[in-house]
Design an enzyme around this catalytic site. Structure first.
Site, PDB file in Angstrom:
ATOM      1  N   SER A   1       0.837  -1.208   0.000  1.00 28.73           N
ATOM      2  CA  SER A   1       0.000   0.000   0.000  1.00 28.73           C
ATOM      3  C   SER A   1       0.868   1.252   0.000  1.00 28.73           C
ATOM      4  O   SER A   1       0.500   2.264  -0.607  1.00 28.73           O
ATOM      5  CB  SER A   1      -0.958   0.006   1.184  1.00 28.73           C
ATOM      6  OG  SER A   1      -0.271  -0.042   2.411  1.00 28.73           O
ATOM      7  N   GLU A   2       2.030   1.206   0.661  1.00 28.11           N
ATOM      8  CA  GLU A   2       3.015   2.285   0.558  1.00 28.11           C
ATOM      9  C   GLU A   2       4.431   1.745   0.666  1.00 28.11           C
ATOM     10  O   GLU A   2       4.677   0.711   1.304  1.00 28.11           O
ATOM     11  CB  GLU A   2       2.825   3.349   1.642  1.00 28.11           C
ATOM     12  CG  GLU A   2       1.673   4.293   1.431  1.00 28.11           C
ATOM     13  CD  GLU A   2       0.498   3.966   2.323  1.00 28.11           C
ATOM     14  OE1 GLU A   2      -0.555   4.618   2.163  1.00 28.11           O
ATOM     15  OE2 GLU A   2       0.623   3.065   3.163  1.00 28.11           O
ATOM     16  N   THR A   3       5.347   2.468   0.041  1.00 30.20           N
ATOM     17  CA  THR A   3       6.791   2.267   0.199  1.00 30.20           C
ATOM     18  C   THR A   3       7.380   3.631   0.556  1.00 30.20           C
ATOM     19  O   THR A   3       7.020   4.639  -0.046  1.00 30.20           O
ATOM     20  CB  THR A   3       7.430   1.732  -1.089  1.00 30.20           C
ATOM     21  OG1 THR A   3       6.856   0.457  -1.402  1.00 30.20           O
ATOM     22  CG2 THR A   3       8.931   1.585  -0.938  1.00 30.20           C
TER      23      THR A   3
END
Length: 228
Positions: A45-47
């Site tokens: 969902s995020e990096t």
């Protein structure tokens, strides 16, 4: 040369279960032009890409990417990055992200960040009648042009909320644990919350009438993977 990505699970339950996967990358090892490609390839969902603090410094800079776009702020990556920095022996007081300066604190086994409510993106917020109805919701029934945050009281007397979040517009059909949404719902309800999201991730928030919300959670390190 392969790039090292530390994989964390942020907002686990007290036993280290569940949590939202996060990719953490030392920004010095990646060309800025490759950040979106890497986030897309990882599919989390995020990096988050972190400029490591200089020796003795108490702040670090970071940029956050979903599989589809860069975000000015997100809660799950900033909590995870704060924990990761302390785990590396470089705890910080602040993280600088495009939205502003995120305050960082450490609470025993949890990392916490404080952010302005207006930094969180707009969400369509749905007050669902029951936990059963919330768990039965189908992400395909919601449009892909905005984030959809579904919530209901699991135990109102104890300030426990059950929630889910659909964000197809960010390339995330369902987000397991969403710090920015936790900021929004905490500000919306104007009270401290214990949020159980997704399959069972735990987010703890503290509301301030001055417009700040503290978001805290536990983190588990799932090791390093390499990506080209």
């Amino acid at each position: 040369m392969p790039i090292d990505v530390t994989v964390l699970r942020v907002f686990t339950d007290p036993d280290g279960n569940h949590g939202n996967p996060l990719g953490v990358v030392d920004a010095s090892t990646v060309d800025p032009a490759d950040r979106q490609r890497i986030a897309t390839q990882l599919g989390y969902s995020e990096t988050i890409f972190i400029d490591l603090p200089a020796s003795g410094a108490n702040t670090a800079q970071a940029r956050i990417f979903t599989p589809a776009v860069e975000l000015p702020f997100a809660g799950h990556p900033t909590v995870g990055a704060s924990w990761w920095l302390r785990d590396r022996g470089a705890p910080v007081h602040t993280l600088r992200v495009p939205a502003g300066i995120v305050q960082v604190t450490y609470l025993d086994d949890m990392a916490a960040i404080s952010a302005r409510a207006e930094w969180a993106p707009d969400f369509a917020i749905y007050d669902i009648a029951s936990v059963d109805e919330l768990l039965a919701a189908d992400p395909d029934d919601y449009s892909d042009d905005i984030n959809h945050y579904l919530w209901t009281w699991a135990d109102k007397e104890r300030d426990v909320v059950r929630s889910r979040m659909f964000a197809a517009d960010l390339g995330v059909p369902e987000d397991e644990a969403t710090g920015a949404a936790a900021v929004r719902i905490t500000d919306y309800l104007s009270r401290d919350l214990h949020i159980v999201q997704g399959k069972g991730s735990h987010i703890h928030t503290q509301w301030s009438p001055e417009g700040w919300v503290r978001v805290a959670g536990r983190v588990v390190d799932d090791g390093v993977k390499q990506i080209d």
